[in-house]
Design an enzyme around this catalytic site. Structure first.
Site, PDB file in Angstrom:
ATOM      1  N   SER A  43       0.834  -1.203   0.000  1.00 36.56           N
ATOM      2  CA  SER A  43       0.000   0.000   0.000  1.00 36.56           C
ATOM      3  C   SER A  43       0.869   1.253   0.000  1.00 36.56           C
ATOM      4  CB  SER A  43      -0.893   0.005   1.243  1.00 36.56           C
ATOM      5  OG  SER A  43      -1.500   1.260   1.396  1.00 36.56           O
ATOM      6  N   THR A  64      -5.409   2.033  -7.473  1.00 34.37           N
ATOM      7  CA  THR A  64      -6.707   1.744  -6.848  1.00 34.37           C
ATOM      8  C   THR A  64      -7.739   2.764  -7.323  1.00 34.37           C
ATOM      9  OG1 THR A  64      -5.729   0.655  -4.945  1.00 34.37           O
ATOM     10  CG2 THR A  64      -7.930   1.551  -4.641  1.00 34.37           C
ATOM     11  N   HIS A  73     -12.910  -3.809  -2.388  1.00 36.30           N
ATOM     12  CA  HIS A  73     -12.134  -3.272  -1.270  1.00 36.30           C
ATOM     13  C   HIS A  73     -12.513  -3.979   0.046  1.00 36.30           C
ATOM     14  CE1 HIS A  73      -9.522   0.460  -1.022  1.00 36.30           C
ATOM     15  NE2 HIS A  73      -9.538   0.089   0.246  1.00 36.30           N
ATOM     16  N   ASP A 125     -10.223 -10.325  -5.120  1.00 36.90           N
ATOM     17  CA  ASP A 125     -10.169 -10.464  -3.660  1.00 36.90           C
ATOM     18  C   ASP A 125     -11.547 -10.230  -3.084  1.00 36.90           C
ATOM     19  OD1 ASP A 125     -10.564  -7.707  -3.191  1.00 36.90           O
ATOM     20  OD2 ASP A 125      -8.467  -7.314  -2.763  1.00 36.90           O
ATOM     21  N   GLY A 126     -11.620 -10.439  -1.757  1.00 38.71           N
ATOM     22  CA  GLY A 126     -12.872 -10.247  -1.041  1.00 38.71           C
ATOM     23  C   GLY A 126     -13.330 -11.518  -0.361  1.00 38.71           C
ATOM     24  N   ARG A 152      -7.785  -9.074   5.014  1.00 38.16           N
ATOM     25  CA  ARG A 152      -7.933  -9.252   6.467  1.00 38.16           C
ATOM     26  C   ARG A 152      -7.150 -10.458   6.994  1.00 38.16           C
ATOM     27  NH1 ARG A 152     -12.755  -7.478   4.458  1.00 38.16           N
ATOM     28  NH2 ARG A 152     -13.642  -5.632   5.434  1.00 38.16           N
TER      29      ARG A 152
END
Ligand SMILES: Cc1cc2nc3c(=O)[nH]c(=O)nc-3n(C[C@H](O)[C@H](O)[C@H](O)COP(=O)(O)O)c2cc1C
Length: 356
Positions: A107, A156, A233, A264-265, A288
């Site tokens: 990030s 992003t 996100h 993702d997710g 996460r």
């Protein structure tokens, strides 16, 4: 660390190690958290169609993504303010990825600096960009990422505004990167034209992170974007979106191999990863789960988390009748009903009372 038996155990230890504020920052989503729940729901709503009587004595769960061979196709999603979750911040993710044999996506709003993270570990790395300045600022940060050796750039695009995260609001707690940030409004003004200019600056493997519609996926492909990173996100931005895996299935059908797809997710287990590859992704990313693993055991905890996913993948591939990921197709999955509760941690739901 090597004693963590499964990833749900890692989550329970992370819960114990994190303050309520940081737990809520990492684990929560936007508003009603419907998008976040749909991420799990989308994954849970695919069933496997296994094949038998094949020689399953050797199984290879490795993959290729972004031009790199990875031990399993599980990347580390970018996490801002990672230093609030684990002191090593992005450097710990980079080191764990290199030790295990996969790629971190770093990030642009985590610590330490992008150069320090690049120096912390060898191996290919992706740099994720939020726009926080004018074009000169963009030129400078893209140039720094290039000089530091990052192999891909992820812009992003799902964050024109910061999601309304009610857990954070009620805790009156903001992550350090949000507190410190200036010029956030510039992220609201990114257009397709600016995207083209950033891609021209980078001149290498480039992806858009946060594709949530077939229409945008097709536009990106027409503009020559190499990789589409399908993501909502983690349900932290717009509430009431489709689950990531559901969007992946739609985009894969429309894009037909013209761009590489990452998704993702809600990915927590080896079986989740296999479903995404069967539906057309080259890799998935974990947000996460990466944070929980770092909170539970730092760099070693994250390496262990990846080892556990690898073990689960080998087991599931063996039971599915598939020796390697190239053999996986949509023939091995089918959409069906979901049985049981759908919760962000639904595959860990029998631990729920200890986790909320
Ligand atoms: C604590 C946290 C911080 C995040 N920070 C960023 C970020 O700085 N940049 C970004 O593009 N995505 C960010 N994301 C989104 C993740 O990259 C990823 O899309 C999401 O977490 C995937 O869902 P999962 O957490 O269910 O795996 C963040 C996610 C979390 C949980």
């Amino acid at each position: 660390m090597s004693e963590f038996t499964c990833n749900q155990e890692i989550v329970t230890i992370a819960r114990r190690n994190l303050t309520q504020d940081v737990w809520d920052y990492l684990t929560g989503g936007a508003e009603s958290e419907m998008t976040m729940r749909r991420n799990r729901h989308a994954i849970d709503s695919y069933a496997f169609i296994p094949r038998v009587l094949r020689d399953m004595s050797s199984i290879d769960p490795s993959g290729t993504t972004l031009g790199q061979k990875v031990r399993i196709p599980v990347l580390l999603a970018p996490i801002g303010s990672l230093q609030a979750i684990h002191a090593g911040g992005g450097a710990s993710s980079a080191k764990a990825a290199a030790r295990f044999g996969t790629m971190p996506i770093i990030s642009s709003i985590t610590e330490p600096s992008l150069e320090e993270i690049a120096e912390a570990a060898d191996g290919p790395k992706v740099f994720q960009l939020y726009v926080r300045g004018d074009f000169d600022w963009i030129k400078s940060i893209v140039g720094r990422a290039k000089s530091a050796g990052y192999t891909s750039l992820a812009l992003t695009v799902d964050s024109a505004y910061y999601g309304i995260r009610e857990r954070q609001l009620m805790n009156r707690w903001l992550p350090p990167s949000v507190k410190a940030q200036k010029d956030r409004h510039l992220q609201s003004a990114i257009t397709w034209d600016l995207m083209d200019r950033i891609r021209d600056l980078w001149q290498g493997n480039f992806m858009l992170k946060g594709i949530g519609s077939v229409a945008d996926a097709v536009m990106a492909v027409e503009r020559g974007v190499d990789t589409l990173y399908i993501s909502n996100h983690g349900g932290r931005q717009l509430d009431h979106c489709l689950g990531g895996l559901e969007t992946l299935a739609e985009v894969a059908a429309a894009v037909k191999g013209r761009a590489e797809l990452i998704v993702d997710g809600g990915f927590l287990r080896g079986t989740d990863v296999i479903k995404a590859i069967a539906l057309g992704a080259s890799s998935v990313a974990i947000g996460r789960l990466q944070g929980w693993a770092l909170a539970a055991g730092g760099e070693d905890g994250l390496v262990r988390c990846l080892e556990l996913i690898e073990r689960e993948m080998i087991n599931a591939l063996g039971l599915l009748g598939v020796n390697n990921l190239a053999q996986l197709t949509t023939d091995y999955v089918r959409k069906t009903d979901v049985v049981g509760p759908t919760h962000e941690l639904s595959t860990f739901y029998h631990m729920k009372e200890r986790l909320t």
